[in-house]
Design a protein around this motif. Structure first.
Motif, short mmCIF file in Angstrom:
data_model
loop_
_atom_site.label_atom_id
_atom_site.label_comp_id
_atom_site.label_asym_id
_atom_site.label_seq_id
_atom_site.Cartn_x
_atom_site.Cartn_y
_atom_site.Cartn_z
N GLN A 1 0.66 -1.37 0.03
CA GLN A 1 -0.05 -0.02 0.07
C GLN A 1 0.93 1.19 -0.04
O GLN A 1 0.48 2.31 -0.70
CB GLN A 1 -0.78 -0.02 1.26
N VAL A 2 1.85 1.25 0.72
CA VAL A 2 2.77 2.49 0.82
C VAL A 2 3.33 2.46 -0.57
O VAL A 2 3.62 3.67 -1.06
CB VAL A 2 3.75 2.21 1.97
N ARG B 1 0.94 4.17 -2.86
CA ARG B 1 0.79 5.51 -2.46
C ARG B 1 1.96 6.36 -2.98
O ARG B 1 1.89 7.76 -3.67
CB ARG B 1 0.53 5.82 -1.00
N LEU B 2 3.07 5.96 -2.81
CA LEU B 2 4.31 6.72 -3.52
C LEU B 2 4.18 6.73 -4.71
O LEU B 2 4.69 7.79 -5.58
CB LEU B 2 5.72 5.97 -2.95
N VAL C 1 6.93 8.69 -7.16
CA VAL C 1 8.08 7.91 -6.76
C VAL C 1 7.94 6.51 -7.32
O VAL C 1 6.96 5.79 -6.87
CB VAL C 1 8.38 7.70 -5.24
N GLY D 1 7.66 -5.03 5.12
CA GLY D 1 8.19 -3.99 5.24
C GLY D 1 9.55 -4.03 5.10
O GLY D 1 10.30 -2.99 4.74
N VAL D 2 10.46 -5.04 5.22
CA VAL D 2 11.67 -5.27 4.78
C VAL D 2 12.15 -5.00 3.73
O VAL D 2 13.15 -4.34 3.40
CB VAL D 2 12.48 -6.64 5.55
N LEU E 1 10.53 -3.18 1.61
CA LEU E 1 9.98 -1.72 1.27
C LEU E 1 11.16 -1.08 1.50
O LEU E 1 11.99 -0.20 0.97
CB LEU E 1 8.80 -1.55 2.06
N ALA E 2 11.87 -1.27 2.83
CA ALA E 2 12.95 -0.32 3.25
C ALA E 2 14.22 -0.74 2.47
O ALA E 2 14.90 0.21 2.14
CB ALA E 2 13.21 -0.96 4.83
N VAL F 1 13.81 1.40 -0.44
CA VAL F 1 13.77 2.92 -0.53
C VAL F 1 15.37 3.17 -0.24
O VAL F 1 15.84 4.19 -0.88
CB VAL F 1 13.09 3.23 0.90
N GLN F 2 16.27 2.34 0.32
CA GLN F 2 17.34 2.62 0.48
C GLN F 2 18.13 2.44 -0.81
O GLN F 2 18.98 3.29 -1.39
CB GLN F 2 18.18 1.36 1.29
N ALA G 1 16.91 3.27 -3.55
CA ALA G 1 16.57 4.61 -4.39
C ALA G 1 17.41 5.68 -4.03
O ALA G 1 17.53 6.57 -4.72
CB ALA G 1 15.21 4.73 -4.17
N THR G 2 17.86 5.73 -2.53
CA THR G 2 18.55 6.67 -2.09
C THR G 2 19.95 6.74 -2.54
O THR G 2 20.89 7.81 -2.85
CB THR G 2 18.63 6.86 -0.61
N ALA H 1 7.11 -2.69 9.23
CA ALA H 1 7.67 -1.77 8.27
C ALA H 1 8.28 -0.61 8.82
O ALA H 1 9.46 -0.48 8.26
CB ALA H 1 6.59 -1.28 7.17
N ILE I 1 12.46 0.40 8.22
CA ILE I 1 12.84 1.50 7.70
C ILE I 1 13.84 2.41 8.61
O ILE I 1 14.72 2.82 8.21
CB ILE I 1 11.44 2.56 7.54
N PHE J 1 17.49 3.49 8.05
CA PHE J 1 17.63 5.17 8.38
C PHE J 1 17.18 5.54 9.93
O PHE J 1 16.05 5.87 10.37
CB PHE J 1 16.57 5.53 7.49
#
Ligand SMILES: Nc1ncnc2c1ncn2[C@@H]1O[C@H](COP(=O)(O)OP(=O)(O)OP(=O)(O)O)[C@@H](O)[C@H]1O
Ligand SMILES: Nc1ncnc2c1ncn2[C@@H]1O[C@H](COP(=O)(O)OP(=O)(O)O)[C@@H](O)[C@H]1O
Ligand SMILES: [Mg+2]
Ligand SMILES: [Mg+2]
Lengths: 280, 274
Positions: free
Chosen positions: A248-249, A252-253, A258, A267-268, A270-271, A274-275, A277-278, B242, B246, B250
């Motif tokens: 879902q996140v 939304r992004l 994004v 969640g893992v 997703l994290a 994101v990492q 992408a940075t 989640a 994160i 971070f």
């Protein structure tokens, strides 16, 4: 050979005015882990019943097309033929439990299949241990809480050592830890070769185990494929599928421009995305 | 107000289910009861409407000891929806099932019909009024059981696992309906394993283990109590996992990440700053 084949199969319950399943065409192979989801009343349970011939032999009605389970036509072979192939965990455990206590309940299926008594004892003890049923051993199903009944129903089905486990919302009455444990057991058995067809609303719990997700709506299959592809579709929100939080996140992004490299299911994941992408 | 005072209950003289439950539910509250399978939640909630009677201790409804009240009298005030709808539904049409309770408490035929229609529509059951509950899907049956109680809008709603078999849309509709009734002054008690449903809808949580209450307070506080997590067999909700994942990557991200939108904004922040 396909383990399960729906060949243009339609079904309408006796006395109903619309079809519960509409022209279902699909193949499920050995070793797959299929999660079947969709709105309440869309036909999931009917689909499960069609795999082991309860539909149309026990639940009668109008039928068109065929279902082949382990190569055998479910309209032309007795329901008992399918007992050792497709083990069904009923949505309502009380409708599945037939005997007087937990030991008898677990032994009941294999006894009917003619499994040797020593082997039956072994399976009973193994499943009592695996599903934490020791304290309930001598209890009558009507003297158990809803979650306890559900664990016993799962044990009774696993005792059949089916080629494919068909589990209809098997965690609906379970506390979160037991639900996790049960799903770990299913994933483990799947790795050892048992195919799984699991009906579930809360995909947070199962998306990562699934090799395939099938979405149903109003008796039809409306999407079928890789979990990440399916859960990324807007159709999920439209029909009320419980998309995992991490996914879902991600969605939304995505509407905010994004675009992570992949669709996360946990969640893992997703994290990590994101990492990634940075650091680009 | 419902008060349970040191309630004990043992099935058949051997299976102990409640060992001294004391709990006060005030008018207008929204309260969730959680706990591992077999903790005694269903046994407890059945005491709230007099279906089970305490073997020791008392249940007091609006200042009156329920020992002196019939189940029918208590049920007028406290509506119970069973965990398993099979134990509740007994008539041969959805319409009769819902209108039965309404007629019983004195609504005229017209009023009963109107309320029935409205409730069925709110629960996504429109079109099923003439059906026999025995031919419905599991989720539909559960909603009929809910409809038969919610349509009468009693002062206290006691719901045992109301989200079983419900898809995301139906769950939201139910939550909305309960919130509206609560705004109109109804008290809502639910027993549930659905922790996200608790977090999103219930400010107070009671945690049970082995027939006792081990924590009672704000949902945030109860759900972050380690003893509760362990003894109630909770697993961290996906949002928590989640957020934790994160934060591992971070560390500069703050603590408050309990809502989807907070996680979304945090990630936007991280990516914006990259
Ligand atoms: N009719 C009965 N006869 C005997 N024992 C019972 C009966 N009903 C429940 N029990 C036992 O009482 C204890 C509490 O059961 P209860 O149904 O209240 O649990 P629960 O917290 O609602 O569990 P679940 O989450 O599985 O629904 C359990 O140990 C259960 O086995
Ligand atoms: N025994 C039955 N007789 C008539 N209609 C039924 C019966 N069982 C289910 N149905 C109907 O068939 C449709 C699909 O039901 P089901 O397969 O149980 O849905 P799901 O499991 O997806 O919630 C629903 O509209 C339901 O009301
Ligand atoms: Mg179903
Ligand atoms: Mg219960």
């Amino acid at each position: 050979m396909a383990l399960i084949e729906f060949a243009d199969f339609s079904f309408k319950y006796l006395g109903a005015d619309s079809l519960a399943l509409k022209r279902i065409k699909l193949i499920i192979d050995e070793g797959e882990y299929v999660v079947l989801t969709g709105p309440s009343g869309c036909g999931k349970t009917t689909f499960c019943r069609a795999i082991n011939a309860l539909v149309p032999q026990f639940h009668r009605g109008y039928v068109a097309g065929n279902v082949y389970t382990d190569g055998k036509n479910t309209r032309e072979n007795e329901v008992a033929t399918f007992a050792s192939v497709a083990g069904l965990v009923f949505q309502n455990p009380e409708n599945q439990l037939v005997t007087l206590d937990v030991e008898k309940e677990i032994a009941f299926g294999p006894e009917n299949l003619g499994v040797a008594p020593a082997e039956i004892r072994r399976r009973v003890e193994e499943l009592i241990e695996l599903l934490d049923l020791e304290e309930l051993r001598e209890k009558h199903p009507h003297e158990m809480s809803g979650g306890e009944q559900q664990r016993v129903a799962i044990a009774a089905t696993l005792a059949l050592k089916p080629k494919v486990l068909v589990a209809d919302e098997p965690t609906s009455n379970l506390d979160p830890k037991s639900a996790e444990t049960i799903l770990e057991i299913f994933a483990h058995l799947n790795k050892r070769g048992m195919a799984v067809v699991l009906v579930e609303h809360r995909l947070d719990l199962v998306a990562r185990d699934a090799s395939r997700i099938i979405l149903m709506n109003k008796g039809r299959i409306v999407a079928d494929g890789n979990p990440r592809e399916i859960l990324a579709m807007d159709l999920c929100e439209e029909i009320g599928v419980g998309v995992p939080k991490a996914t879902q996140v991600y969605k939304r992004l995505r509407t905010r421009g994004v675009d992570l490299r992949n669709v996360p299911l946990t969640g893992v994941e997703l994290a990590e995305l994101v990492q990634e992408a940075t650091s680009q | 107000m419902i008060i349970l005072e040191d309630v004990h209950y043992t099935y058949d003289g051997i299976y102990t289910a409640l060992q001294g439950i004391s709990l006060q539910v005030d008018d207008g509250e929204r309260l969730a009861v959680i706990g591992a399978n077999g903790a005694g939640k269903t046994t407890m909630i059945k005491h709230m409407n007099g279906l089970l009677r305490p073997q020791e201790g008392r249940v007091i409804l609006d200042g009156q000891d329920t020992k002196f009240m019939s189940v029918a009298e208590i049920a007028r005030e406290v509506g119970l929806v069973f965990q398993n709808p099979d134990h509740q539904l007994f008539l041969d049409s959805v319409k009769k099932e819902v209108e039965f309770g309404l007629r019983n408490i004195g609504f005229t035929e017209n009023e009963a019909e109107q309320r029935r229609q409205k409730t069925l529509a709110s629960l996504g059951l429109e079109g099923l009024a003439e059906r026999s509950p025995f031919t419905l899907s599991g989720g539909e049956r559960k909603r009929v059981a809910l409809a038969s109680v919610l349509s009468t809008e009693p002062r206290f709603l006691a719901l045992d696992e109301p989200t079983i078999g419900q898809d995301a849309h139906q769950k939201n509709r139910l939550a909305q309906m309960l919130a509206e009734m609560n705004k109109r002054g109804r008290t809502v008690v639910v027993v549930t394993h659905d922790i996200e449903f608790v977090i999103e809808n219930f400010p107070r949580t009671v945690a049970m283990a082995e027939g006792q209450i081990i924590a009672d307070g704000s949902t945030n506080m109860v759900l972050s109590n380690d003893e509760v997590i362990e003894r109630c067999s909770l697993a961290p909700p996906q949002m928590t996992l989640a957020a934790r994942a994160i934060r591992n990557v971070f560390p500069e991200v703050g603590q408050r990440l309990t809502l989807l939108s907070e996680l979304e904004e945090t990630i936007m922040g991280i990516l914006g700053g990259a």
